[in-house]
Structures are given as structure tokens and as C-alpha cells.
Design a protein around this motif. Structure first.
Motif, PDB file in Angstrom:
ATOM      1  N   VAL A   1      -3.125  -2.807   2.764  1.00  0.00           N
ATOM      2  CA  VAL A   1      -3.242  -1.889   1.638  1.00  0.00           C
ATOM      3  C   VAL A   1      -1.939  -1.893   0.837  1.00  0.00           C
ATOM      4  O   VAL A   1      -0.858  -1.690   1.411  1.00  0.00           O
ATOM      5  CB  VAL A   1      -3.530  -0.453   2.129  1.00  0.00           C
ATOM      6  CG1 VAL A   1      -3.730   0.477   0.925  1.00  0.00           C
ATOM      7  CG2 VAL A   1      -4.743  -0.442   3.035  1.00  0.00           C
TER       8      VAL A   1
ATOM      9  N   ALA B   1      -6.603   4.677   0.529  1.00  0.00           N
ATOM     10  CA  ALA B   1      -6.280   3.786   1.648  1.00  0.00           C
ATOM     11  C   ALA B   1      -7.138   4.127   2.861  1.00  0.00           C
ATOM     12  O   ALA B   1      -7.646   3.228   3.563  1.00  0.00           O
ATOM     13  CB  ALA B   1      -4.804   3.889   1.993  1.00  0.00           C
TER      14      ALA B   1
ATOM     15  N   ARG C   1      -9.886   1.672   4.821  1.00  0.00           N
ATOM     16  CA  ARG C   1      -9.841   1.391   6.262  1.00  0.00           C
ATOM     17  C   ARG C   1     -11.124   1.851   6.961  1.00  0.00           C
ATOM     18  O   ARG C   1     -11.660   1.157   7.826  1.00  0.00           O
ATOM     19  CB  ARG C   1      -8.620   2.089   6.881  1.00  0.00           C
ATOM     20  CG  ARG C   1      -7.279   1.534   6.418  1.00  0.00           C
ATOM     21  CD  ARG C   1      -6.136   2.084   7.258  1.00  0.00           C
ATOM     22  NE  ARG C   1      -4.847   1.571   6.814  1.00  0.00           N
ATOM     23  CZ  ARG C   1      -4.026   2.207   5.999  1.00  0.00           C
ATOM     24  NH1 ARG C   1      -4.364   3.404   5.512  1.00  0.00           N
ATOM     25  NH2 ARG C   1      -2.872   1.665   5.646  1.00  0.00           N
TER      26      ARG C   1
END
Length: 300
Positions: free
Chosen positions: A210, A219, A223
């Protein structure tokens, strides 16, 4: 309704709804959904907040069913996932050189039961126009099984989340779908559930690279979506990948994520789940294109 035969598809739809099985219209005389596709979505009504697919729009509301079927002689589809069903579809060989000598799905399924040391389950059964059978089972508590094709054996498919079956009373050019055994829907046998949802080594979430300037919540979304794709079961992998790309596409549209970052992360996650690069690349690209088109970009 206790009868095993219905005079029209809409009566079959009402019967399914009375059992708590959400239904939606299929094209008259067909097995294909009668609802509009994504490319022609008007973004109004049920789709005001985004395109609603048949699984989202299926209903058990008898008034809504009556209003729909008053507009045309639709067949009826049962959304198996929302209905809490797993339906085992036992087909028959097609009359061609490659299949005519194959054992039918029921023969293969019976042999599968014998190998497991179990009787053929007694449950609600619908006979299909081709001469096959749909065996209805209750989905195991807490499980979210997807569809399978040939996993249990030749000419045996299953329908659960992401799938549907044609309801009894529906009619195609080959004939009608009729209840063959009106027995109550039984639970999916544990031995059969284990074959459809085998023990699997948990996947290690892929490493997601990221950029430093990405907001923390963005972010985290990247994920989380990558981890969801990497951990998706067979039968749900493609759908999970597409949903992840659509969810992340809004951050590409807003300028919070670079498109290449999303593509790389989801491709790696898809491959970790067992998909090939050939499966991943076009699915991610198409889903991102759709999401970027349907989400506003940053304002000046």
C-alpha cells in the motif's frame, strides 16, 4: 397447498414462497431470469442504490408475486442461497455420442451414497422435464456453500449461494417441473456436506503493498478485500473477486488508490485462492471499469 402438481408457474411460485423460499421471475417457457441485466439497469426502484441482481430481488411476499405474475406467464426461479437450500441436481445423459452411454446422475449419486455407507436420502424432490431430479436439502447451520458442477460426480451439480433452481409448476418446451416426492425438506447429510465443503488449509493473506499516502481506512479496505478473495472457497472465488474489485473501484474513482495497486493486490489474492492469471485479469479489469463508471470521481 399439498398438491404435487400446479396448473401454472405462479402457483408454483406461491407454493415456494409459502415454504419460505424466495422466488423471482424467469422468462416464459425458459430457465433464464426475466430481470434486466447490469448493462441495462435503470438505477431506479429496487436498483436505486445500485444494481440488484435476481438473488437480491427474490421475494416471498405473495402480493408482490401476484403483481409480477399478472404481467406475464413467467416461470419461477428459487434463489437457493437466501432460501437456506442446497439442491442436488441429478441430470440425465444427453442423447449424443459423447454422453448417451454415461450413467445418469441418480445412478452415480446412489453409488456415492453406497460408498459412504449411507442410504439415498429421502427429501423433497422435483422431477425435471429432462427426466432428472432436484433433491432439496436444508443448508447446514452457519455454512455458506456455493454452487458446484461435477464435484460429486458426472451429471451431478449443486445449487446454493449464487445459484437458483426452476420451481415446480414451471414449464419449458421439454415439459414441466413437477414435485416427484412431496416429503419435507431434510437436512443436508453431514457426509455430503463434507464433500461439498472439505477441510481446507487456511490461506495466508497475501502481502499487500500500500502506498504511504493512502488513507488508513482505504488501506484497511484493500487488505480486507484481498484477504477475502484469498480465502474464498471454490464455487465462490470468481464472485468474491468481482465483488472485491467493485468495492475497491470506488477508491480508484475517488483518487485514493491507484488502479495498478488494486489490480496487483487482487490478482495475487485470486491466484492464492487457486484462480489462474487468465481468470483474474479480465474479471478484475471489467469489475473495476464498472465500479469507476458508477462512482463519482473527485470534484474540482
Amino acid at each position: 397447498m399439498n398438491t404435487s402438481t400446479f396448473d401454472s408457474p405462479w402457483l408454483g411460485a406461491l407454493h415456494a414462497a409459502a415454504n419460505g423460499w424466495p422466488v423471482f421471475p424467469l422468462r416464459p417457457g425458459s430457465k433464464r431470469p426475466a430481470l434486466h441485466g447490469e448493462s441495462r439497469c435503470p438505477r431506479t426502484g429496487a436498483c436505486a442504490d445500485g444494481h440488484a441482481k435476481w438473488e437480491d430481488r427474490a421475494t416471498t411476499d405473495p402480493e408482490q408475486i401476484r403483481r409480477c405474475w399478472e404481467t406475464g406467464p413467467f416461470n419461477a426461479g428459487i434463489a437457493t442461497g437466501p432460501a437456506g437450500l442446497v439442491v442436488v441436481d441429478l441430470d440425465v445423459p444427453k442423447n449424443d455420442k459423447g454422453m448417451k452411454d454415461m450413467p445418469c446422475g441418480m445412478t452415480t449419486f446412489t453409488a456415492l451414497c453406497e460408498r459412504a455407507g449411507q442410504p439415498v436420502p429421502t427429501t423433497h424432490t422435483v422431477r425435471t422435464p429432462s427426466g432428472g431430479s432436484h433433491l432439496y436439502f436444508r443448508s447446514p447451520e452457519g455454512a455458506r456453500l456455493g454452487n458446484t458442477a461435477g464435484t460429486l460426480g458426472a451429471l451431478i451439480d449443486t445449487r446454493a449461494w449464487g445459484g437458483y433452481v426452476v420451481a415446480s409448476g414451471s414449464i419449458t418446451p421439454q415439459g414441466a417441473y413437477e414435485i416427484d416426492d412431496p416429503a419435507p425438506v431434510g437436512p443436508l447429510p453431514a457426509w455430503l456436506a463434507s464433500l461439498l465443503n472439505p477441510a481446507r488449509t487456511p490461506q495466508t493473506p497475501p502481502t499487500v503493498h500500500v502506498p504511504r499516502n493512502v488513507p488508513a481506512y482505504v488501506a484497511a479496505a484493500l487488505r480486507n478485500e484481498a484477504a477475502a478473495v484469498a480465502g474464498a472457497w471454490e464455487g465462490t472465488r470468481n464472485l468474491t473477486l468481482v465483488r472485491a474489485a467493485r468495492a475497491l473501484g470506488r477508491f480508484v474513482a475517488s483518487g485514493d488508490l491507484d488502479r495498478g495497486t488494486v489490480q496487483d493486490a487482487l490478482k495475487e489474492a485470486g491466484e492464492a485462492a487457486g484462480l489462474s492469471e487468465r481468470d483474474c485479469t479480465p474479471a478484475i479489469a471489467n469489475a473495476l471499469d464498472w465500479s469507476i463508471t458508477h462512482n463519482p470521481g473527485p470534484t474540482a
